[in-house]
Design an enzyme around this catalytic site. Sequence first.
Site, short mmCIF file in Angstrom:
data_model
loop_
_atom_site.label_atom_id
_atom_site.label_comp_id
_atom_site.label_asym_id
_atom_site.label_seq_id
_atom_site.Cartn_x
_atom_site.Cartn_y
_atom_site.Cartn_z
N GLN A 502 0.83 -1.22 0.00
CA GLN A 502 0.00 0.00 0.00
C GLN A 502 0.85 1.25 0.00
O GLN A 502 0.35 2.33 -0.23
CB GLN A 502 -0.97 -0.01 1.20
N ALA A 541 -7.20 -2.46 10.22
CA ALA A 541 -8.03 -1.35 10.69
C ALA A 541 -7.58 0.00 10.12
O ALA A 541 -7.78 1.03 10.76
CB ALA A 541 -8.07 -1.30 12.22
N GLY A 741 -6.74 3.43 3.57
CA GLY A 741 -6.42 2.07 3.15
C GLY A 741 -7.59 1.20 2.75
O GLY A 741 -7.66 0.70 1.64
N GLU A 742 -8.50 1.00 3.68
CA GLU A 742 -9.62 0.10 3.38
C GLU A 742 -10.77 0.81 2.69
O GLU A 742 -11.57 0.19 1.99
CB GLU A 742 -10.15 -0.51 4.68
#
Lengths: 786, 290
Positions: A502, A541, A741-742
């Site tokens: 990432q 998370a 990120g998510e």
Amino acid sequence: MTELKTVGKSIERVDIKAKVLGTAVYAADIKLPGMLHGKIVRCFEHAHAKVVHLDLSAAAAVPGVVKVLGPKDVTSKTYNQSVIDLMASKTEGAMLGDIEEQHIFTEHVKFWGDGIAGIIAVSEEVAERAAKLVRVEYEPLPVYITPEESGHPEAVQFTPHKPGNRAFQLPEEMFPGNALGWGDVDKAFEEADLVIEDTFYTPKQKQCQMEPNSYVALYDDSNRLNCWTSGQMPKLVHEKIARLFDLPMSRVTIHQTVVGGGFGARLGMVLEPEICAMALAVPGRPVKIQQPREEDWLTSPSRHPARYWMKIGFRKDGTPLAVDAKSVNFKGGYYLDGSALASTTGFWLQGMYKFENLRYKGESYFTNQPVCGAFRGYGNPQTNFVLEQMIERACVQLDLDPLEWRRKWHKETGDMSWLNATPYTSCALNDCLDRGAEVIGWAQKRKKYANQTGPKRRGIGVAVGNHTSGAFPMILEHTTCTVRLNEDASATVLVACSDMGQGAHTSLTQIAAETLGWPIEDVRLETGDSDANGFDIGAHASRTLYVGGAAIMKACQDARGQLLDRAARILKVNRDELDIDNKTIFVEGEPERSVSAVDICRTGIYNFIDHATGLPEGELGQIQAYVSYKPDQNSPPFFATFVELEVDTETGEVELLELVSSHDIGKAIHPAICEGQMEGGAQQGLGMVLTEEMYFDERGFAINNSFTDYKMLGASDMPKMTSILVENGDPYGPFGAKSVGEAGVVTPVGATANAIYQATGIQFTQGPITPEKILHEIRKRGLTYD
Amino acid sequence: MSSRVLTDFDLLLPGSLEEALEILDRERGAVTVLSGGTDLLVMMKAGFEADKVMSLALLGDLNRLEFDSATGLRIGARTTLAQLVDSPEVRQHYPALWQSARIFATPQLRNTATVVGNLLRGSPAGDCSAAVAALGGTLVMATAGGGRREIDIDDLWVSYGVTARADNELAVELRLPAPDSGTASAFKRLTRVNEDLAKLNVAVCLQMDGDTCKSARFAMGCVAPTMIRLPAAEAIVQGAKVDDETLARAAEAVQQDISPIDDKRSTAEYRRSVAGVYLKRAVQQACGFA
């Protein structure tokens, strides 16, 4: 704030050259002298069975086989391959019902491909040949694919700890009535002008990280257990492995190799227990396991498939009175992070809109399928698929503009966030909606597509969401960081934060460089060595930048402060009067009064005596700073996605035309990396809603555990994409940053479903929305062509 | 379950066609022919045991691609999909074949996979197979001692994965007839994502005289155990004016010709629902209506 030199710039990634040139060392690249090869013998005869008799003798007799291992040849201790259980306190864990029920090699096969034995041989080929000679007598057991089947009173129990095969439900002690939420939902429905309800299904999606799982382990001549793995949470795995094999942590080293994608598939352990058990069986000799992709598919956790019921009630004016929901997850064969997913699925629900009353129940049941665990979004895409379609349906029935409704009713800064425990620290969702709507031309297109004729129908949809920046306040949050200034003042930052591809190591280096005031070349992150690195909960998370970045920032501030303190004593001024530029520390407004940072660092280490004075040339001591950082905030990012598409109503085919995502990320530390996360997330979100699902036959055998028949969208399938970074700054994140990120995976799911709804007038409740399902419904219901 | 390791096999590398034919004659069914290998190697990793593999790698003269306006197109046994895509003549004179090659699998596979290999795989999903079945043609089979025979493409596929090739024969060349000014062809397919095996494919070739179709060959894949022709639909279009009404009837008639099943890639219901639509669209594309 002074002008930023590194933060906010899309600098060259620190890992990019090695990755592009192919010199980055992945676990599969590791070859050690005398290395042996391990093969896990898996059950491909049944998805549910007892091993009655295991005969390894023929396998052991194959020339080149060094050792064969059955369940009794390895530790009898049980474990939980996830690590989420480590992050709840003992009391909380007990309330949640976390368990450790896995064996390295099982005698109760819970899914097709469960591991029953191990072979160690001089080559992979010999190990495979021997594996084929393992003779197993099974007692077949009934195969349970759905919660109804496994939850039946007469069903075979997966574990004595979980009666009725219910792996989890929200515990009464924490959530009275086994539900989270607030208010009186039932009463609210009585007062509602509009109540709608439906049951949805979200698919078992696989992360499809690029690097298949490979491991090397060695129990070395210093009696230390070494494991080379690309796990995304090395420190927690460090402790889990030490516990499982009853070794002090000082005798276990986890060497984190370059991680070729995680997305949750490497959250915790996958085959670390098996490879370490093998290494312990052949002390002094390294052992390697390289799994073929098909096995990787079965043994690393996937997204939980779920049946998701929802009922919502509104007043005529759109006031959201109540939502009542229940998700029932198909857990797969083992518990893993069983308490977390069914909970967070509801957290995302309670975090989004200002419902006056809310009730959510979450349950998981064991099934005879490969395990489920973490996958980017962690329940959020599931909730987005359901909630955003329900909102859309209500808006249509109430004749309300879906964009305006969302703008009016989404939660805001100061409202209680997803855990209902801390308030949102910042929210720029309205900016996201405004900017996204403008780029895609929402208003004109929405109107234009309201009335269409002909076989090709277009639709435009929107969905909103928010996610988290770290695990606080749900479970443990903690990162430690040590910063050491070298002889030439360049900095080594020791931190266990993972770069899974990432780009975290680049962004974290930028934060360190910016905070110290050093150029990027003078900062190096030292990661991936469980001996050298202090504690960090690992990459999950969406926390690495927000929490790990803040830890690094604090440690770097400390190191910088120590440097300034020494300079202040040399220059005989107060520390606040000093500034740093180009490694020169000077008095503000009097640049000629200066001292070199390099000199301070150097003399702190090469601390010679000045013969003229008889005193040391400078203050003794290499500058080092350490923090143990636990955040007391969480700054969730908000985001919106718009999708425009065309449905071929004669074939059910969906052509994606355009996707615009706008994210309220606070501050982009590295804009290109942020955009990469949003685009990559969109690819996975679009895959979840349109094409991706692991299928099983009635025996529980996987049908598509390979890229031949599990279809992700490729580059040519992707629509034109625009990623908009909304940077209004967050009061708590490092340099104002929130996570990215998510988040990218979430809203493409709902927006695509809503665009299909506008195009066809049909809502699809069963994901993924394939042409087969679309055409079936169009043919069944007919399409209005005028 | 696939292995990362290929099982042991003998690799035979004949240096001439005659040598290859002698090997086939001697070994009969005991040798598996490797051309592009894009199917074979995947099958071997998944457990298909080939004790002896004969590679055509050294037979350089089998990769011909020659067009002659009088005699048609000759495609060698080792000619790759990428060669077809790069050929202006194929693009101009055999649009169905060119279109099927252009979207076949992925660029990497197109560089290796061969047209003839696609035919001999005997899969009902082969994209080039659909195009060749519609264009018509023959496969030239060679045997040791100078034996030659031609298999009409209509007679090639016997059942799923089984072809009319005898075990001592090597397919050396595919011949496609020369088109005339009224020849129109097209290929279309449906997939789950762009780079994928077809869940349904269709190719059409029509001899047109103005708006009227003199003769037609339609082929459809993934709707029967082998690639099939669509005789009922062809009968409706042949001799008729190709208009919406004819195409609607032809699309309807496809139902008589197909027997699709549920499989990994799609459902029988879906294939039945889209077969007629895709035939219609392929004809429209061939005739320039769409």
